[in-house]
Design a protein around this motif. Structure first.
Motif, PDB file in Angstrom:
ATOM      1  N   LEU A  82     -69.062  20.020  18.853  1.00 16.33           N
ATOM      2  CA  LEU A  82     -68.094  18.926  18.955  1.00 16.33           C
ATOM      3  C   LEU A  82     -66.715  19.511  19.189  1.00 16.33           C
ATOM      4  CD1 LEU A  82     -67.115  15.998  18.614  1.00 16.33           C
ATOM      5  CD2 LEU A  82     -67.362  16.273  16.141  1.00 16.33           C
ATOM      6  N   GLU A  83     -66.092  19.063  20.276  1.00 20.20           N
ATOM      7  CA  GLU A  83     -64.756  19.549  20.618  1.00 20.20           C
ATOM      8  C   GLU A  83     -63.787  18.373  20.645  1.00 20.20           C
ATOM      9  OE1 GLU A  83     -62.674  21.875  24.369  1.00 20.20           O
ATOM     10  OE2 GLU A  83     -64.824  22.130  24.033  1.00 20.20           O
ATOM     11  N   PHE A  84     -62.663  18.524  19.934  1.00 20.93           N
ATOM     12  CA  PHE A  84     -61.641  17.478  19.908  1.00 20.93           C
ATOM     13  C   PHE A  84     -60.578  17.811  20.940  1.00 20.93           C
ATOM     14  CE2 PHE A  84     -63.627  17.251  15.761  1.00 20.93           C
ATOM     15  CZ  PHE A  84     -63.799  15.889  15.609  1.00 20.93           C
ATOM     16  N   LEU A  85     -60.266  16.845  21.815  1.00 19.30           N
ATOM     17  CA  LEU A  85     -59.257  17.047  22.849  1.00 19.30           C
ATOM     18  C   LEU A  85     -58.117  16.064  22.663  1.00 19.30           C
ATOM     19  CD1 LEU A  85     -61.639  17.351  25.951  1.00 19.30           C
ATOM     20  CD2 LEU A  85     -60.649  19.218  24.605  1.00 19.30           C
ATOM     21  N   ALA A  86     -56.912  16.586  22.483  1.00 18.79           N
ATOM     22  CA  ALA A  86     -55.707  15.754  22.367  1.00 18.79           C
ATOM     23  C   ALA A  86     -55.250  15.450  23.780  1.00 18.79           C
ATOM     24  CB  ALA A  86     -54.631  16.506  21.587  1.00 18.79           C
ATOM     25  N   LYS A  87     -55.660  14.311  24.303  1.00 23.28           N
ATOM     26  CA  LYS A  87     -55.451  14.057  25.719  1.00 23.28           C
ATOM     27  C   LYS A  87     -55.345  12.563  25.998  1.00 23.28           C
ATOM     28  CE  LYS A  87     -57.224  16.168  29.852  1.00 23.28           C
ATOM     29  NZ  LYS A  87     -55.957  16.723  30.134  1.00 23.28           N
ATOM     30  N   ASP A  88     -54.460  12.231  26.917  1.00 20.42           N
ATOM     31  CA  ASP A  88     -54.414  10.888  27.486  1.00 20.42           C
ATOM     32  C   ASP A  88     -55.290  10.940  28.733  1.00 20.42           C
ATOM     33  OD1 ASP A  88     -53.858   8.579  28.929  1.00 20.42           O
ATOM     34  OD2 ASP A  88     -51.722   8.607  28.444  1.00 20.42           O
ATOM     35  N   VAL A  89     -56.395  10.202  28.735  1.00 20.39           N
ATOM     36  CA  VAL A  89     -57.334  10.285  29.857  1.00 20.39           C
ATOM     37  C   VAL A  89     -56.701   9.893  31.190  1.00 20.39           C
ATOM     38  CG1 VAL A  89     -59.448  10.062  28.507  1.00 20.39           C
ATOM     39  CG2 VAL A  89     -58.299   8.001  29.345  1.00 20.39           C
ATOM     40  N   CYS A  90     -55.609   9.169  31.156  1.00 22.66           N
ATOM     41  CA  CYS A  90     -54.937   8.781  32.403  1.00 22.66           C
ATOM     42  C   CYS A  90     -54.178   9.954  33.022  1.00 22.66           C
ATOM     43  CB  CYS A  90     -53.999   7.599  32.171  1.00 22.66           C
ATOM     44  SG  CYS A  90     -54.901   6.083  31.777  1.00 22.66           S
ATOM     45  N   GLU A  91     -54.010  11.017  32.267  1.00 21.43           N
ATOM     46  CA  GLU A  91     -53.362  12.207  32.805  1.00 21.43           C
ATOM     47  C   GLU A  91     -54.394  13.182  33.361  1.00 21.43           C
ATOM     48  OE1 GLU A  91     -50.783  13.568  29.671  1.00 21.43           O
ATOM     49  OE2 GLU A  91     -49.672  11.680  29.711  1.00 21.43           O
ATOM     50  N   GLY A  92     -55.635  12.743  33.445  1.00 20.93           N
ATOM     51  CA  GLY A  92     -56.682  13.540  34.072  1.00 20.93           C
ATOM     52  C   GLY A  92     -57.649  14.158  33.089  1.00 20.93           C
ATOM     53  N   LEU A  93     -58.896  14.216  33.513  1.00 21.46           N
ATOM     54  CA  LEU A  93     -59.956  14.886  32.762  1.00 21.46           C
ATOM     55  C   LEU A  93     -60.514  15.969  33.669  1.00 21.46           C
ATOM     56  CD1 LEU A  93     -61.989  11.925  31.213  1.00 21.46           C
ATOM     57  CD2 LEU A  93     -60.705  13.664  29.975  1.00 21.46           C
ATOM     58  N   GLU A  94     -61.033  17.005  33.068  1.00 20.03           N
ATOM     59  CA  GLU A  94     -61.640  18.055  33.882  1.00 20.03           C
ATOM     60  C   GLU A  94     -63.071  18.302  33.465  1.00 20.03           C
ATOM     61  OE1 GLU A  94     -58.604  20.882  33.046  1.00 20.03           O
ATOM     62  OE2 GLU A  94     -57.210  19.410  33.852  1.00 20.03           O
ATOM     63  N   ILE A  95     -63.705  17.312  32.881  1.00 25.16           N
ATOM     64  CA  ILE A  95     -65.083  17.470  32.409  1.00 25.16           C
ATOM     65  C   ILE A  95     -66.002  16.809  33.430  1.00 25.16           C
ATOM     66  CG2 ILE A  95     -66.681  17.030  30.514  1.00 25.16           C
ATOM     67  CD1 ILE A  95     -64.073  16.621  28.772  1.00 25.16           C
ATOM     68  N   LYS A  96     -67.028  17.552  33.829  1.00 20.38           N
ATOM     69  CA  LYS A  96     -67.975  17.038  34.819  1.00 20.38           C
ATOM     70  C   LYS A  96     -69.398  17.155  34.274  1.00 20.38           C
ATOM     71  CE  LYS A  96     -65.146  18.555  38.761  1.00 20.38           C
ATOM     72  NZ  LYS A  96     -64.304  17.433  38.850  1.00 20.38           N
ATOM     73  N   TYR A  97     -70.310  16.435  34.909  1.00 23.14           N
ATOM     74  CA  TYR A  97     -71.742  16.502  34.596  1.00 23.14           C
ATOM     75  C   TYR A  97     -72.068  16.049  33.174  1.00 23.14           C
ATOM     76  CZ  TYR A  97     -71.149  19.312  38.745  1.00 23.14           C
ATOM     77  OH  TYR A  97     -70.758  19.749  39.983  1.00 23.14           O
ATOM     78  N   PHE A  98     -71.316  15.084  32.691  1.00 23.44           N
ATOM     79  CA  PHE A  98     -71.624  14.500  31.386  1.00 23.44           C
ATOM     80  C   PHE A  98     -72.620  13.374  31.610  1.00 23.44           C
ATOM     81  CE2 PHE A  98     -67.792  12.917  33.275  1.00 23.44           C
ATOM     82  CZ  PHE A  98     -68.027  11.556  33.348  1.00 23.44           C
ATOM     83  N   ASN A  99     -73.340  13.020  30.569  1.00 23.80           N
ATOM     84  CA  ASN A  99     -74.388  12.008  30.690  1.00 23.80           C
ATOM     85  C   ASN A  99     -73.961  10.638  30.197  1.00 23.80           C
ATOM     86  OD1 ASN A  99     -75.593  14.819  29.693  1.00 23.80           O
ATOM     87  ND2 ASN A  99     -76.856  13.975  31.332  1.00 23.80           N
ATOM     88  N   LEU A 100     -73.039  10.623  29.221  1.00 21.29           N
ATOM     89  CA  LEU A 100     -72.627   9.354  28.636  1.00 21.29           C
ATOM     90  C   LEU A 100     -71.124   9.369  28.383  1.00 21.29           C
ATOM     91  CD1 LEU A 100     -73.398   6.606  27.199  1.00 21.29           C
ATOM     92  CD2 LEU A 100     -73.507   7.933  25.081  1.00 21.29           C
ATOM     93  N   ALA A 101     -70.459   8.311  28.828  1.00 18.37           N
ATOM     94  CA  ALA A 101     -69.059   8.072  28.453  1.00 18.37           C
ATOM     95  C   ALA A 101     -69.090   6.879  27.514  1.00 18.37           C
ATOM     96  CB  ALA A 101     -68.199   7.793  29.669  1.00 18.37           C
ATOM     97  N   PHE A 102     -68.548   7.076  26.321  1.00 17.40           N
ATOM     98  CA  PHE A 102     -68.619   6.073  25.265  1.00 17.40           C
ATOM     99  C   PHE A 102     -67.214   5.620  24.886  1.00 17.40           C
ATOM    100  CE2 PHE A 102     -68.544   5.232  20.628  1.00 17.40           C
ATOM    101  CZ  PHE A 102     -69.425   4.168  20.580  1.00 17.40           C
ATOM    102  N   PHE A 103     -67.050   4.317  24.747  1.00 20.74           N
ATOM    103  CA  PHE A 103     -65.788   3.719  24.311  1.00 20.74           C
ATOM    104  C   PHE A 103     -66.115   2.732  23.199  1.00 20.74           C
ATOM    105  CE2 PHE A 103     -65.427   4.612  28.808  1.00 20.74           C
ATOM    106  CZ  PHE A 103     -64.125   5.030  29.030  1.00 20.74           C
ATOM    107  N   SER A 104     -65.517   2.919  22.040  1.00 19.22           N
ATOM    108  CA  SER A 104     -65.691   1.939  20.982  1.00 19.22           C
ATOM    109  C   SER A 104     -64.341   1.280  20.719  1.00 19.22           C
ATOM    110  CB  SER A 104     -66.211   2.594  19.703  1.00 19.22           C
ATOM    111  OG  SER A 104     -66.248   1.615  18.680  1.00 19.22           O
ATOM    112  N   ASN A 105     -64.195   0.069  21.212  1.00 16.84           N
ATOM    113  CA  ASN A 105     -62.960  -0.699  21.028  1.00 16.84           C
ATOM    114  C   ASN A 105     -61.732   0.080  21.462  1.00 16.84           C
ATOM    115  OD1 ASN A 105     -64.457  -2.854  19.857  1.00 16.84           O
ATOM    116  ND2 ASN A 105     -64.581  -1.650  17.996  1.00 16.84           N
ATOM    117  N   SER A 106     -61.877   0.847  22.537  1.00 17.47           N
ATOM    118  CA  SER A 106     -60.753   1.638  23.032  1.00 17.47           C
ATOM    119  C   SER A 106     -60.474   1.405  24.511  1.00 17.47           C
ATOM    120  CB  SER A 106     -61.002   3.130  22.791  1.00 17.47           C
ATOM    121  OG  SER A 106     -62.174   3.565  23.458  1.00 17.47           O
TER     122      SER A 106
END
Length: 185
Positions: A82-106
């Motif tokens: 488990l890796e915690f990233l302090a990031k605003d996703v609107c400023e870009g992500l560099e993660i590829k080949y993931f299987n699930l993107a999960f949002f809980s009330n966000s």
């Protein structure tokens, strides 16, 4: 930081039960998961027991004391994937080949919804999917985000399908809905 991000941090009564979450997420131990707007890490810790790698992404982690306490909690639980990233996703992500993107009330908090959905579609694995939990639009504001920023299920479906995702399931709950999307083959 979002003006109303606080509602992600303490709403235990609206959390999905672990067994339902896992049933809906359909995880394999080879999956890579993005938990976007992960807040207190509740779901990230659950996912970490069932997946290869979990990225907990939240701009709230720019508060180092929050991020450090979650990292410490992970160490105490013996979690290494488990890796915690302090990031605003609107400023870009560099993660590829993931299987699930999960949002809980966000998802309602994201300012670049269409751009993010497009990124998630283009950069997810072949079996890429989205699992999005949101509060239903309503006039009441007992908990959750203010009614004026909530997303109607049909608007979410339109946004996701416009970038190529296909609605797999829509589940209505008392004050929330759960939308599951899969990549079109």
């Amino acid at each position: 930081m979002s003006k109303h991000y606080h509602h992600h941090m303490h709403s235990n009564k609206k959390r999905l039960e672990e067994n339902l979450l896992l049933e809906l997420a359909q995880l394999s131990n080879e999956d890579v998961i993005l938990d976007i707007g992960s807040g207190d890490g509740y779901y990230s810790f659950i996912f970490s027991k069932h997946a290869k790698k979990v990225y907990a992404i939240d701009k709230a982690y720019m508060d180092e004391s929050l991020m450090n306490s979650l990292i410490q909690e992970g160490k105490e639980k013996g979690i290494s994937n488990l890796e915690f990233l302090a990031k605003d996703v609107c400023e870009g992500l560099e993660i590829k080949y993931f299987n699930l993107a999960f949002f809980s009330n966000s998802f309602h908090d994201i300012n670049c919804k269409k751009e993010l959905l497009s990124y998630l579609y283009k950069n997810s694995a072949e079996n890429g999917r989205l699992l999005i939990i949101e509060f239903k639009p309503s006039d009441s504001w007992l908990f959750g985000p203010p009614p004026h920023i909530r997303i109607k299920p049909e608007d979410l479906v339109k946004m996701a399908t416009e970038v190529g995702f296909k609605l797999d399931k829509m589940i209505e709950r008392d004050s929330q809905y759960i939308a599951i999307f899969k990549k079109e083959k």
